[in-house]
Design an enzyme around this catalytic site. Structure first.
Site, PDB file in Angstrom:
ATOM      1  N   HIS A 138     -19.604  13.408 -23.359  1.00  0.00           N
ATOM      2  CA  HIS A 138     -19.948  14.832 -23.253  1.00  0.00           C
ATOM      3  C   HIS A 138     -18.894  15.678 -23.970  1.00  0.00           C
ATOM      4  CE1 HIS A 138     -21.524  18.458 -21.020  1.00  0.00           C
ATOM      5  NE2 HIS A 138     -20.301  18.871 -21.315  1.00  0.00           N
ATOM      6  N   GLU A 139     -17.626  15.389 -23.700  1.00  0.00           N
ATOM      7  CA  GLU A 139     -16.557  16.197 -24.307  1.00  0.00           C
ATOM      8  C   GLU A 139     -16.468  15.960 -25.816  1.00  0.00           C
ATOM      9  OE1 GLU A 139     -15.378  18.594 -22.780  1.00  0.00           O
ATOM     10  OE2 GLU A 139     -16.122  18.010 -20.810  1.00  0.00           O
ATOM     11  N   HIS A 153     -18.990  17.968 -27.611  1.00  0.00           N
ATOM     12  CA  HIS A 153     -18.628  19.383 -27.818  1.00  0.00           C
ATOM     13  C   HIS A 153     -17.904  19.552 -29.155  1.00  0.00           C
ATOM     14  CE1 HIS A 153     -20.016  21.448 -24.329  1.00  0.00           C
ATOM     15  NE2 HIS A 153     -19.298  20.760 -23.466  1.00  0.00           N
ATOM     16  N   TYR A 170     -20.862  29.558 -27.409  1.00  0.00           N
ATOM     17  CA  TYR A 170     -20.809  29.092 -26.020  1.00  0.00           C
ATOM     18  C   TYR A 170     -21.150  30.219 -25.034  1.00  0.00           C
ATOM     19  CZ  TYR A 170     -19.289  25.770 -22.471  1.00  0.00           C
ATOM     20  OH  TYR A 170     -19.253  24.883 -21.421  1.00  0.00           O
ATOM     21  N   GLU A 190     -24.159  22.978 -24.209  1.00  0.00           N
ATOM     22  CA  GLU A 190     -23.986  22.123 -23.033  1.00  0.00           C
ATOM     23  C   GLU A 190     -24.989  20.970 -23.032  1.00  0.00           C
ATOM     24  OE1 GLU A 190     -22.181  21.360 -20.408  1.00  0.00           O
ATOM     25  OE2 GLU A 190     -20.746  22.526 -21.533  1.00  0.00           O
ATOM     26  N   ASP A 214     -20.125  31.805 -15.679  1.00  0.00           N
ATOM     27  CA  ASP A 214     -20.265  30.581 -16.487  1.00  0.00           C
ATOM     28  C   ASP A 214     -20.801  30.898 -17.898  1.00  0.00           C
ATOM     29  OD1 ASP A 214     -20.337  27.877 -17.136  1.00  0.00           O
ATOM     30  OD2 ASP A 214     -22.259  27.522 -16.125  1.00  0.00           O
ATOM     31  N   HIS A 228     -23.966  26.015 -17.904  1.00  0.00           N
ATOM     32  CA  HIS A 228     -24.119  24.718 -17.219  1.00  0.00           C
ATOM     33  C   HIS A 228     -25.349  24.698 -16.320  1.00  0.00           C
ATOM     34  CE1 HIS A 228     -19.835  24.580 -18.355  1.00  0.00           C
ATOM     35  NE2 HIS A 228     -20.038  23.281 -18.463  1.00  0.00           N
TER      36      HIS A 228
HETATM   37 ZN    ZN Z   1     -19.604  20.772 -21.451  1.00  0.00          ZN
END
Ligand code: ZN
Length: 453
Positions: free
Chosen positions: A168-169, A172, A183, A192, A265, A270
């Site tokens: 996941h990271e 990004h 974002y 995301e 957020d 998310h």
């Molecule tokens: Zn993320």
């Protein structure tokens, strides 16, 4: 699309043998058949790696290390001390070795399936830091490196533990270097979702699962015992991953009709990612084969093909995936998947829904109290607390001193970063929205004290 068995590098088999003996046993049988392929790949990788003993993603084309794991030693200075690179043996430190396995597998997914060398497409060394902060329940990409906390010891375990968090990271970083999805709002939710998509592809590839066999959970195993959560997000059934007194109930929508308009957020990135997440799950089922080889290729082509840009919305992204699927196959399944979550693919910008993440209304700034609201983070959870400066709270004395020194109006704030926390800080007479990376030392202490971390 043909189904290809995933090639399981030895370092992953080793990990599987520890983590999932049942799956590892299944793989033992297929390994003999793969032996010749593996040998030839390893030889090629070995030539490239010049001395490295691991698989093809172990080194960059230029010959530098593919990745380097550091430790912050529970401090917040980045990147910290080097503890492991591809040519090193396992360190014996769980977080370090999990990060090593996760990044090697994630790089291999992008390189072996999508032909991409590292996140920049040019073999950049991936820098990772583990043991970041104290009781730090988060992981993030800060534009330079991947960072992982050890969890809070109450709800969250180590963020290196679920291998999909690593992917996941890294995704990004790939998004930042390709489509550059902003974002915030819908483009942020897509940013995301893309990370969850490749996280699911990695996990399913490691476990050799079809879309039907997979659990489609993000962050399975991230929670400590006693927490009523299957994972952090469920791509197949957004909104059902957890229901727990400490966490609340999974708030992800599964359909555009339930899109969450919020300023928390970064506009609910998310939360609303549940909508495109489910579209990917449905497309993967429709296209068939494996998710990484089928729908994954389509999503990767959409992300990197030039049609998706910083402010692309759900409809625009959907259109890019349909266009990619016309080339790769399965366009009717992709179109149907988006329709099922309420999105009609359209190339014209239909205007983004969702707030741009404006600072909160000032509220009662005259009150002699300090209020902190924290949103965002990998989990997208919001927590809030207040301390009365004139009350008998033992934190009030230190807070009064800090408040006198802090000038919120002179604060420099930049742009949101993936998975980092966002703080709304309200002091007597002033309030501000501050991104985690912009916290001054005094503000960091204020949020620690008020949120009682
Ligand atoms: Zn993320």
């Amino acid at each position: 699309m043909s189904r290809t068995r995933c090639f399981l590098p030895p370092y992953l088999l080793q990990h599987l043998a520890l983590a999932r003996p049942d799956v590892a046993a299944r793989w033992e049988g297929t390994l003999a058949m793969d032996e010749r392929l593996r040998s030839s790949r390893l030889m090629a990788a070995g030539r490239m790696a010049a001395g490295s003993s691991t698989a093809s993603a172990a080194s960059t084309a230029a010959g530098g290390a593919a990745w380097v794991v550091h430790t912050a030693g529970n401090g917040t200075d980045l990147p910290g001390d080097v503890v492991r690179s591809p040519s090193d043996e396992p360190s014996g430190d769980l977080a370090v070795d999990e990060a090593a396995v996760g990044i090697a597998g994630s790089l291999a997914l992008f390189e072996e399936v999508y032909g991409r060398s590292s996140y920049d497409g040019d073999g950049a060394t991936v820098s990772l830091t583990v043991h970041y902060g104290r009781d730090y329940a988060n992981a993030f990409w800060d534009g330079r490196q991947l960072v992982f906390g050890d969890g809070d010891g109450e709800v969250f375990d180590r963020f290196t533990k679920p291998v999909d968090v690593l992917a996941h990271e890294l995704a990004h970083a790939v998004t930042e270097h390709t489509a550059g999805l902003e974002y915030q709002g819908q483009s942020g939710a897509l940013n995301e979702s893309v990370s969850d998509v490749f996280a699911a592809c990695l996990k399913q590839r490691l476990l050799a699962q079809t879309p039907l066999e997979a659990d489609w959970l993000i962050g399975e195993g991230l929670f400590l015992p006693g927490v009523d959560a299957r994972g952090l997000r469920d791509m197949a059934n957004p909104g059902t991953a957890y229901d727990d007194p400490a966490l609340g109930r999974d708030p992800q929508p599964a359909h555009l009709d339930d899109y969450v308009d919020t300023t928390d957020d970064n506009g609910g990135v998310h939360l609303n990612s549940g909508i495109p997440n489910r579209a990917f799950h449905l497309a993967a089922l429709g296209i068939g084969g494996t998710s990484w080889d089928g729908a994954g290729r389509v999503w990767y082509a959409a992300l990197t093909g030039g049609q998706v840009h910083a402010r692309t919305d759900f409809a625009g992204f959907a259109a890019a995936t349909v266009a990619a699927a016309r080339e790769l196959g399965g366009a009717e399944h992709v179109e149907a998947a988006w329709e099922q979550v309420g999105i009609t693919p359209a190339t014209a910008e239909a205007g983004r829904t969702g707030g741009p993440g404006l600072p909160p209304p000032p509220g009662s700034e005259s009150a002699r109290s300090v209020r902190v609201r924290r949103g965002g983070g990998f989990a997208g959870l919001t927590t809030e607390a207040e301390v009365d400066l004139d009350g008998d709270d033992e934190r009030a004395g230190e807070l009064r001193g800090l408040v006198e020194r802090i000038d919120l109006t002179g604060l420099r704030t930049g742009r949101p970063q993936p998975d980092r926390f966002v703080y709304d800080v309200q002091l007597p007479g002033a309030s501000a929205r501050v991104f985690e990376q912009d916290l001054t030392e005094d503000l960091r202490r204020v949020v620690e004290l008020v949120l009682d971390q």
